[in-house]
Design an enzyme around this catalytic site. Structure first.
Site, PDB file in Angstrom:
ATOM      1  N   THR A 158       0.847  -1.130  -0.020  1.00  0.00           N
ATOM      2  CA  THR A 158      -0.016   0.034  -0.021  1.00  0.00           C
ATOM      3  C   THR A 158       0.946   1.270   0.071  1.00  0.00           C
ATOM      4  O   THR A 158       2.093   1.274   0.102  1.00  0.00           O
ATOM      5  CB  THR A 158      -1.017   0.082   1.331  1.00  0.00           C
ATOM      6  OG1 THR A 158       0.083   0.117   2.411  1.00  0.00           O
ATOM      7  CG2 THR A 158      -1.820  -1.174   1.384  1.00  0.00           C
ATOM      8  N   ALA A 184       3.491  -1.235   5.084  1.00  0.00           N
ATOM      9  CA  ALA A 184       3.034  -0.168   5.693  1.00  0.00           C
ATOM     10  C   ALA A 184       3.870   1.069   5.754  1.00  0.00           C
ATOM     11  O   ALA A 184       4.889   0.815   6.261  1.00  0.00           O
ATOM     12  CB  ALA A 184       2.325  -0.434   7.022  1.00  0.00           C
ATOM     13  N   VAL A 217       7.802  -2.651   7.351  1.00  0.00           N
ATOM     14  CA  VAL A 217       7.860  -1.255   7.201  1.00  0.00           C
ATOM     15  C   VAL A 217       8.293  -0.661   6.073  1.00  0.00           C
ATOM     16  O   VAL A 217       9.465  -0.732   5.691  1.00  0.00           O
ATOM     17  CB  VAL A 217       8.557  -0.706   8.390  1.00  0.00           C
ATOM     18  CG1 VAL A 217       8.552   0.731   8.672  1.00  0.00           C
ATOM     19  CG2 VAL A 217       7.974  -1.266   9.760  1.00  0.00           C
ATOM     20  N   LYS A 218       7.480   0.238   5.182  1.00  0.00           N
ATOM     21  CA  LYS A 218       7.897   0.768   4.157  1.00  0.00           C
ATOM     22  C   LYS A 218       8.735   2.139   4.298  1.00  0.00           C
ATOM     23  O   LYS A 218       7.993   3.228   4.935  1.00  0.00           O
ATOM     24  CB  LYS A 218       6.748   0.925   3.120  1.00  0.00           C
ATOM     25  CG  LYS A 218       6.844   1.051   1.757  1.00  0.00           C
ATOM     26  CD  LYS A 218       5.523   0.864   1.172  1.00  0.00           C
ATOM     27  CE  LYS A 218       5.763   0.764  -0.373  1.00  0.00           C
ATOM     28  NZ  LYS A 218       4.591   0.959  -1.094  1.00  0.00           N
ATOM     29  N   VAL A 219       9.679   2.439   3.810  1.00  0.00           N
ATOM     30  CA  VAL A 219      10.478   3.385   4.077  1.00  0.00           C
ATOM     31  C   VAL A 219      11.093   4.132   3.003  1.00  0.00           C
ATOM     32  O   VAL A 219      11.514   3.170   2.057  1.00  0.00           O
ATOM     33  CB  VAL A 219      11.752   2.959   4.826  1.00  0.00           C
ATOM     34  CG1 VAL A 219      12.844   4.311   5.408  1.00  0.00           C
ATOM     35  CG2 VAL A 219      11.460   2.315   6.250  1.00  0.00           C
TER      36      VAL A 219
END
Ligand code: E4P
Length: 218
Positions: free
Chosen positions: A27, A60, A86-88
């Site tokens: 997402t 996310a 965790v999307k960074v």
């Protein structure tokens, strides 16, 4: 090869999950906004709902662009559910955050990657996934699939474990070409995944088989 669906639409996520071939979901804030999901609490709640549907990795994305903010947000996201990755973003502070998360055993997806150099940094920082956006490169007359080939070469040269997650996949041929190159994962819309099913000879062959069966059963 893993298949992720690139949407925040719960119906489409359920439909892909029911196919039995879904490995995860990506997402981003734009995909959330497209579904009308706004505000931190609603977004968190939406991530939880996605994690209840899919038995796989759910990316996310952090919104902060400073190290401390990313750490605080990322740790809270990772605590939501074991499926969360965790999307960074691929920025200087993001690389520091990925290094930190990797030292804590928190899985990461380094997003907005458009060059081999960026992918190399993400791997060195210990990202679980790197997301080169192939469709957005194609949009500006640059070969997105060629970037996947180059990253594959570099990662194989050094046996980096970071998985190449071909993102911004727009159509079925992107998926097939990514499979030939050796991308570890693709993420795209349900339509692109369902396109893999289609062949006119399958449809006409099945119609003929059914017609012949029915002849014999009259
Ligand atoms: C990746 O994780 C992104 O959500 C996504 O693939 C972006 O795709 P787009 O270029 O179609 O917006």
């Amino acid at each position: 090869m893993k298949f992720f669906i690139d949407t925040a639409n719960l119906e489409q996520i359920k439909e892909a999950e029911e196919l039995g071939i879904l490995d995860g979901v990506t997402t981003n804030p734009s995909l959330m906004a497209k579904e009308g999901i706004t505000g931190a609490d609603n977004i968190i709640n939406h991530y939880k709902q996605i994690c209840e549907i899919v038995n796989g990795d759910v990316s996310a994305e952090v919104i902060s662009t400073d190290f401390e903010g990313m750490i605080e947000e990322g740790e809270a996201l990772a605590d939501l559910h074991p499926n969360i990755v965790v999307k960074v973003p691929m920025i200087k502070e993001g690389i520091k955050a990925i290094k930190y998360f990797s030292s804590k055993g928190i899985r990461t997806n380094c997003t907005l990657v458009f060059s081999v150099g960026q992918a190399l940094l993400a791997a060195k920082a210990g990202a679980t996934y790197v997301s080169p956006f192939i469709g957005r490169l194609d949009d500006i007359s640059t070969d997105g699939l060629h970037l996947i080939e180059e990253i594959r070469l570099v990662y194989d040269n050094y046996s980096y474990e970071t998985q190449i997650l071909a993102a911004s996949v727009r159509h079925t041929m992107h998926i097939i070409e990514c499979a030939k190159i050796g991308a570890d994962v693709i993420t795209g819309p349900l339509k692109a995944i369902e396109g893999l099913l289609k062949h006119p000879l399958t449809d006409s062959g099945l119609a003929q088989f059914l017609a012949d069966y029915n002849k014999g059963n009259k």
